[in-house]
Design a protein around this motif. Structure first.
Motif, short mmCIF file in Angstrom:
data_model
loop_
_atom_site.label_atom_id
_atom_site.label_comp_id
_atom_site.label_asym_id
_atom_site.label_seq_id
_atom_site.Cartn_x
_atom_site.Cartn_y
_atom_site.Cartn_z
N GLY A 255 0.79 -1.22 0.00
CA GLY A 255 0.00 0.00 0.00
C GLY A 255 0.82 1.27 0.00
O GLY A 255 1.95 1.32 0.51
N LEU A 256 0.22 2.32 -0.58
CA LEU A 256 0.78 3.66 -0.58
C LEU A 256 -0.27 4.62 -0.05
O LEU A 256 -1.46 4.47 -0.32
N LEU A 257 0.18 5.62 0.71
CA LEU A 257 -0.71 6.63 1.25
C LEU A 257 -0.77 7.85 0.35
O LEU A 257 0.27 8.35 -0.10
N ALA A 258 -1.98 8.32 0.08
CA ALA A 258 -2.16 9.52 -0.74
C ALA A 258 -3.23 10.39 -0.12
O ALA A 258 -4.26 9.89 0.33
N GLY A 259 -2.97 11.70 -0.07
CA GLY A 259 -4.01 12.56 0.46
C GLY A 259 -3.59 14.00 0.65
O GLY A 259 -2.41 14.34 0.57
N GLU A 260 -4.59 14.84 0.89
CA GLU A 260 -4.34 16.27 1.10
C GLU A 260 -5.33 16.84 2.09
O GLU A 260 -6.41 16.29 2.30
N ARG A 261 -4.94 17.96 2.66
CA ARG A 261 -5.84 18.85 3.37
C ARG A 261 -5.45 20.27 2.97
O ARG A 261 -4.29 20.61 2.92
N LYS A 262 -6.49 21.03 2.60
CA LYS A 262 -6.28 22.39 2.06
C LYS A 262 -5.37 22.38 0.84
O LYS A 262 -4.62 23.32 0.58
N GLY A 263 -5.45 21.29 0.07
CA GLY A 263 -4.69 21.18 -1.17
C GLY A 263 -3.27 20.71 -1.01
O GLY A 263 -2.57 20.45 -1.99
N LEU A 264 -2.79 20.58 0.24
CA LEU A 264 -1.39 20.26 0.51
C LEU A 264 -1.23 18.82 0.98
O LEU A 264 -2.09 18.28 1.69
N LYS A 265 -0.11 18.21 0.62
CA LYS A 265 0.19 16.84 1.01
C LYS A 265 0.17 16.67 2.52
O LYS A 265 0.68 17.52 3.27
#
Length: 236
Positions: A64-74
């Motif tokens: 698995g790999l983690l991907a995500g953002e909050r407020k557009g930022l990693k």
């Protein structure tokens, strides 16, 4: 065939979806990432609403790999942010991606009781329109929006899908949906239509202009990500 466009992730919570198709759109950038990742060989995508659940699920998967953002930022400690340009074959082919975003993954989680759920953006809008034409089921197009508010980038894409379908068959639609269909018909250039919109302008201000140029391309692939039992895979 009846088609209804909803403005934001929260708007689908009380919607009756029995016997209907759902299309989730988060052009900038979650669904564009999902389409790109599947196109470039990702095995599966697991969408989550919150960060802790995403981390926990990924920790139980040895591929698995983690991907995500909050407020557009990693998100700190994640392998990827929410830039589709980072999801290249060399990094993700054969991998499972555990993903959380501010709006798009939450929109998917909020939809319940539908027949099928498809993932769309400008990148695959004709492919999605064609599968909806094939199904001929009543359809709810869910724009993820931005922080539970209307977002022009998603709405224009939804209108374009409706416009393509309406040119082939007669549809039923409310005034809000018809207005977006008309907007789509009048928008010869996506960038010109979106350039002053809130979320487009914000992503540009934090350095994601290349992402914007990529995400507003129409019909660059035939991939249709399909969500079932918590997992997104290619329908084909």
């Amino acid at each position: 065939m009846q088609i209804k466009i909803l403005n934001s992730a929260k708007d689908i919570i009380n919607e009756d979806l029995e016997g209907k198709n759902v299309v989730v759109i988060d052009v900038l950038r979650a669904t564009s990432v999902m389409i790109t990742a599947i196109k470039n060989g990702a095995k599966s995508i697991f969408p989550f609403e919150n960060i802790d659940d995403t981390k926990q699920a990924c920790s139980l998967n040895n591929n698995g790999l983690l991907a995500g953002e909050r407020k557009g930022l990693k998100i700190d400690g994640f392998d990827f942010g929410n830039s589709p340009l980072d999801f290249v074959k060399e990094k993700i082919s054969g991998k499972n991606i555990f993903m959380t975003t501010s709006n798009g993954t939450r929109a998917i989680q909020n939809a319940q009781g539908y027949d099928n759920l498809y993932i769309a953006s400008y990148l695959n809008l004709s492919a999605v329109a064609n599968i909806l034409l094939k199904d001929r089921k009543d359809t709810v197009i869910l724009c993820a929006g931005t922080d539970d508010e209307f977002s022009l980038d998603d709405a224009l894409c939804a209108g374009m899908i409706v416009n393509k379908i309406s040119k082939q068959i007669k549809i039923k639609a409310d005034d809000a949906t018809l207005s977006l269909q008309i907007l789509a018909d009048l928008s010869d250039n996506i960038k010109d239509t979106l350039k002053n919109s809130k979320h487009y302008s914000y992503l540009k201000s934090i350095g994601y202009e290349n992402d914007l140029e990529y995400c507003i391309q129409k019909d660059i692939c035939e991939v249709i990500p399909f969500y079932k039992d918590g997992i997104i895979k290619n329908i084909k």
